[in-house]
Scaffold this motif. Structure first.
Motif: not given
Lengths: 275, 103
Positions: B28, A111-113, B26, A145-148, A36-37, B41-42, B38, B44-45, B70, B24, A70-75
């Motif tokens: 705020y 605080r963001s994942i 979380d 959080g675990g989102v790469p 967690q953040a 997925f683990s 937000e 990165g999806g 996003y 995943i 995080r993720g594929e499509s987020i700047p």
């Protein structure tokens, strides 16, 4: 024995004791994989992490920022962190002191994942015994959080070690791999030094834990000198939980600073967790 | 025998996407009477389009929406305790209690 001779011997011993200990720019926070953040504390210390060797005074960092995604499509989002730098005097167990910095980041920064790459570009350090300057571009990653995110992408630094494994999520007993690049291209056979962060930084006390976690059986083990392969790839084993520093040395093309040779190095910190 | 191995391998391959990643989520508190959640997925999806429900203590749906392109979702903070439900498919549901959401 006269006073001058005593001082000369003392200085020589300090210099000799430094041989075989690598200089490493620390960009330390206790944990790399958080559920967690939370607010994040970071120590910026230039030292010899395996031997608890004397810390070296840093100038004011030229750049200190975090890249978050995080993720594929987020700047990606970059945040300048220099406003959070607090000068501290860092001490080792021999009471040697050096100008260093601590940054206490509010929770809102982290605080963001997702992935966070902390990047430090220090002011070049003058290494008197070698009559040259050292500048280590340093990257430490954490994940919440675990989102790469884009952990496997270059940051666009002049020199860096691009991860092939997540630097923040490694089991003890596994390996970590990365590619040494300079100006965007792999550096074949790059000279590499590996050190274990043997003395845990105690940020609130601005000192290293005097008790090391492991002992080196011989001088070759404190700073491990290896080479990247012919594609610039480096692989290290992770036999112990904690932070492992990888430093690729002298990746510049004959750069100078203040009229002297400048060694531009890339440092990446890798965290291993016990099963 | 070879057919059995092949069949097993194919089943394994096609099953992987279902359990090869973990959902995943979380949230705020933005400090302005809104909450942002937000997701991801683990692997990165993207979580874009995933259904979000805000429910009260009795399970009544107060607000419904979807994760944005996003992979986030912002909503007005309900006046009483609530739960955020992130519905990423069967076995992929995450619930977050409002009392665990910090600024």
């Amino acid at each position: 024995m006269n006073k001058t001779l005593t001082i000369t011997i003392a200085i020589s011993l300090i210099i000799l004791s430094n041989i075989g200990q690598a200089h490493f720019q620390l960009l330390y926070t206790p944990e790399s994989a958080l559920n967690q953040a939370q607010s994040t504390e970071i120590a910026l210390v230039f030292s010899h992490p395996f031997h608890n060797g004397y810390p070296m005074s840093m100038g004011t960092p030229l750049e200190f920022y975090v890249i978050q995604d995080r993720g594929e499509s987020i700047p990606t989002k970059t945040t300048d962190l220099r406003e959070y730098l607090q000068p501290v005097t860092w001490t080792n167990s021999d009471n040697q002191q050096a100008a260093s910095f601590v940054a206490k980041l509010p929770r809102a920064i982290t605080r963001s994942i997702g992935d966070y790459s902390f990047v430090l570009v220090p002011e070049p350090y003058y290494e008197e015994p070698e009559d040259k300057y050292i500048q280590q571009y340093t990257r430490t990653m954490i994940n919440i959080g675990g989102v790469p995110g884009s952990w496997d992408k270059p940051l666009g630094l002049p020199v860096e070690i691009v991860p092939l494994d997540k630097p923040y999520a490694n089991w003890v007993g596994g390996v970590f791999r990365g590619v040494v690049i300079a100006n965007g291209k792999p550096v074949p056979n790059a000279e590499i030094e590996i050190e274990y962060l043997n003395h845990e930084p105690l940020i609130d006390q601005a000192m290293f834990d005097p008790n090391g976690k492991i002992e080196a059986p011989q001088g070759s083990f404190g700073t491990m000198s290896i080479r990247a392969n012919d594609r610039g790839e480096v692989t290290i084993g992770l036999p112990k939980a904690g932070w492992w520093g990888i430093c690729a040395l002298d990746l510049d093309d004959g750069e100078t600073y203040n009229g002297k040779d400048l060694s531009v190095d890339a440092v990446l910190w890798v965290r291993a967790y016990a099963p | 025998m070879n057919k059995i191995i092949l069949t097993t391998a194919l089943v394994a391959c096609f099953s992987l996407p279902a359990w090869g990643h973990t959902p995943i989520c979380d949230c705020y508190n933005n400090g302005d009477d809104t909450i942002t959640c937000e997701g991801g997925f683990s692997d990165g999806g993207s979580a874009a389009g995933i259904a979000m429900s805000i429910v009260d203590a009795s399970g009544k749906v107060l607000i419904q929406g979807k994760m944005s392109e996003y992979s986030d979702y912002t909503f007005d903070t309900p006046k009483s305790n609530f739960r955020v439900v992130y519905q990423a498919g069967d076995g992929h549901v995450i619930e977050i209690d409002s009392r665990d959401i910090e600024e």
